[in-house]
Scaffold this motif. Structure first.
Motif, PDB file in Angstrom:
ATOM      1  N   GLY A  83       0.789  -1.222   0.000  1.00  7.12           N
ATOM      2  CA  GLY A  83       0.000   0.000   0.000  1.00  7.12           C
ATOM      3  C   GLY A  83       0.824   1.276   0.000  1.00  7.12           C
ATOM      4  O   GLY A  83       0.340   2.335   0.390  1.00  7.12           O
ATOM      5  N   VAL A  84       2.067   1.178  -0.453  1.00  9.92           N
ATOM      6  CA  VAL A  84       2.950   2.342  -0.510  1.00  9.92           C
ATOM      7  C   VAL A  84       3.128   2.735  -1.972  1.00  9.92           C
ATOM      8  O   VAL A  84       3.555   1.925  -2.790  1.00  9.92           O
ATOM      9  CB  VAL A  84       4.331   2.024   0.119  1.00  9.92           C
ATOM     10  CG1 VAL A  84       5.271   3.209  -0.013  1.00  9.92           C
ATOM     11  CG2 VAL A  84       4.166   1.588   1.569  1.00  9.92           C
ATOM     12  N   VAL A  85       2.783   3.959  -2.282  1.00  9.82           N
ATOM     13  CA  VAL A  85       2.907   4.429  -3.659  1.00  9.82           C
ATOM     14  C   VAL A  85       4.389   4.669  -3.969  1.00  9.82           C
ATOM     15  O   VAL A  85       5.067   5.389  -3.231  1.00  9.82           O
ATOM     16  CB  VAL A  85       2.102   5.729  -3.871  1.00  9.82           C
ATOM     17  CG1 VAL A  85       2.290   6.263  -5.279  1.00  9.82           C
ATOM     18  CG2 VAL A  85       0.627   5.485  -3.582  1.00  9.82           C
ATOM     19  N   PRO A  86       4.894   4.044  -5.034  1.00  7.50           N
ATOM     20  CA  PRO A  86       6.301   4.271  -5.400  1.00  7.50           C
ATOM     21  C   PRO A  86       6.557   5.744  -5.717  1.00  7.50           C
ATOM     22  O   PRO A  86       5.705   6.426  -6.284  1.00  7.50           O
ATOM     23  CB  PRO A  86       6.494   3.406  -6.653  1.00  7.50           C
ATOM     24  CG  PRO A  86       5.418   2.374  -6.573  1.00  7.50           C
ATOM     25  CD  PRO A  86       4.255   3.057  -5.903  1.00  7.50           C
ATOM     26  N   THR A  87       7.731   6.191  -5.339  1.00  6.92           N
ATOM     27  CA  THR A  87       8.115   7.576  -5.611  1.00  6.92           C
ATOM     28  C   THR A  87       8.620   7.705  -7.044  1.00  6.92           C
ATOM     29  O   THR A  87       8.850   6.705  -7.733  1.00  6.92           O
ATOM     30  CB  THR A  87       9.237   8.032  -4.661  1.00  6.92           C
ATOM     31  OG1 THR A  87      10.421   7.278  -4.962  1.00  6.92           O
ATOM     32  CG2 THR A  87       8.841   7.850  -3.200  1.00  6.92           C
ATOM     33  N   ARG A  88       8.823   8.913  -7.445  1.00 14.03           N
ATOM     34  CA  ARG A  88       9.430   9.177  -8.750  1.00 14.03           C
ATOM     35  C   ARG A  88      10.793   8.499  -8.841  1.00 14.03           C
ATOM     36  O   ARG A  88      11.163   7.950  -9.864  1.00 14.03           O
ATOM     37  CB  ARG A  88       9.589  10.690  -8.904  1.00 14.03           C
ATOM     38  CG  ARG A  88       9.383  11.198 -10.246  1.00 14.03           C
ATOM     39  CD  ARG A  88       9.465  12.692 -10.303  1.00 14.03           C
ATOM     40  NE  ARG A  88       9.371  13.337  -8.990  1.00 14.03           N
ATOM     41  CZ  ARG A  88       9.359  14.620  -8.792  1.00 14.03           C
ATOM     42  NH1 ARG A  88       9.430  15.433  -9.799  1.00 14.03           N
ATOM     43  NH2 ARG A  88       9.274  15.136  -7.594  1.00 14.03           N
ATOM     44  N   TRP A  89      11.536   8.534  -7.746  1.00 12.24           N
ATOM     45  CA  TRP A  89      12.862   7.918  -7.695  1.00 12.24           C
ATOM     46  C   TRP A  89      12.757   6.406  -7.865  1.00 12.24           C
ATOM     47  O   TRP A  89      13.595   5.794  -8.535  1.00 12.24           O
ATOM     48  CB  TRP A  89      13.558   8.266  -6.381  1.00 12.24           C
ATOM     49  CG  TRP A  89      13.880   9.718  -6.296  1.00 12.24           C
ATOM     50  CD1 TRP A  89      13.132  10.687  -5.678  1.00 12.24           C
ATOM     51  CD2 TRP A  89      14.996  10.386  -6.881  1.00 12.24           C
ATOM     52  NE1 TRP A  89      13.728  11.909  -5.832  1.00 12.24           N
ATOM     53  CE2 TRP A  89      14.884  11.758  -6.567  1.00 12.24           C
ATOM     54  CE3 TRP A  89      16.082   9.962  -7.630  1.00 12.24           C
ATOM     55  CZ2 TRP A  89      15.809  12.695  -6.977  1.00 12.24           C
ATOM     56  CZ3 TRP A  89      17.012  10.905  -8.038  1.00 12.24           C
ATOM     57  CH2 TRP A  89      16.873  12.244  -7.712  1.00 12.24           C
ATOM     58  N   ASP A  90      11.751   5.810  -7.232  1.00 12.73           N
ATOM     59  CA  ASP A  90      11.525   4.372  -7.405  1.00 12.73           C
ATOM     60  C   ASP A  90      11.286   4.045  -8.876  1.00 12.73           C
ATOM     61  O   ASP A  90      11.845   3.081  -9.414  1.00 12.73           O
ATOM     62  CB  ASP A  90      10.299   3.911  -6.603  1.00 12.73           C
ATOM     63  CG  ASP A  90      10.482   3.997  -5.102  1.00 12.73           C
ATOM     64  OD1 ASP A  90      11.613   3.796  -4.615  1.00 12.73           O
ATOM     65  OD2 ASP A  90       9.474   4.252  -4.411  1.00 12.73           O
ATOM     66  N   LEU A  91      10.437   4.838  -9.507  1.00 14.05           N
ATOM     67  CA  LEU A  91      10.076   4.574 -10.901  1.00 14.05           C
ATOM     68  C   LEU A  91      11.260   4.772 -11.841  1.00 14.05           C
ATOM     69  O   LEU A  91      11.465   3.978 -12.766  1.00 14.05           O
ATOM     70  CB  LEU A  91       8.894   5.450 -11.309  1.00 14.05           C
ATOM     71  CG  LEU A  91       7.606   5.202 -10.513  1.00 14.05           C
ATOM     72  CD1 LEU A  91       6.528   6.187 -10.930  1.00 14.05           C
ATOM     73  CD2 LEU A  91       7.134   3.770 -10.649  1.00 14.05           C
TER      74      LEU A  91
END
Length: 112
Positions: A83-91
């Protein structure tokens, strides 16, 4: 191209088996979930090991390329299960990993 789609699908299934096999013990050890979850975890890790044998090519190259898909699947897990939205950095990191996978898998005159 169809070969690449098959390999990507197999990588995705392999990643899910690995993640499930590691996530269930994590639940037992950190979230006080039932110990019987270790049984499907062991089955999942066994499936993961077997799935790795189905990939075409040299094992080291397959493991290296698989890592890129694993990163992407793990971030989907982060989003959908944790339930944690990936960050821009993750993407961006996932995109770089997938680009690395593509470079490895699509190299010309790839030897087995």
């Amino acid at each position: 191209m169809l070969e690449l789609v098959k390999v990507l699908g197999l990588f995705a299934i392999t990643a899910l088996a690995e993640i499930i096999g590691c996530y269930l013990p994590w639940l037992v050890l950190t979230q006080q979930r039932p110990v019987w979850l270790l049984i499907p975890a062991a089955v999942s890790l066994g499936l993961f090991a077997w799935l790795l044998t189905l990939h075409p090519g040299a094992a080291g190259r397959i493991y290296a390329a698989y890592g890129g898909v694993y990163v992407a699947i793990a971030l989907i897990w982060l989003w959908r299960i944790d339930g944690v939205v990936p960050t821009r950095w993750d993407l961006v990191g996932s995109a770089v990993s997938l680009a690395g996978m593509a470079i490895i898998m699509l190299q010309p005159a790839r030897s087995v």
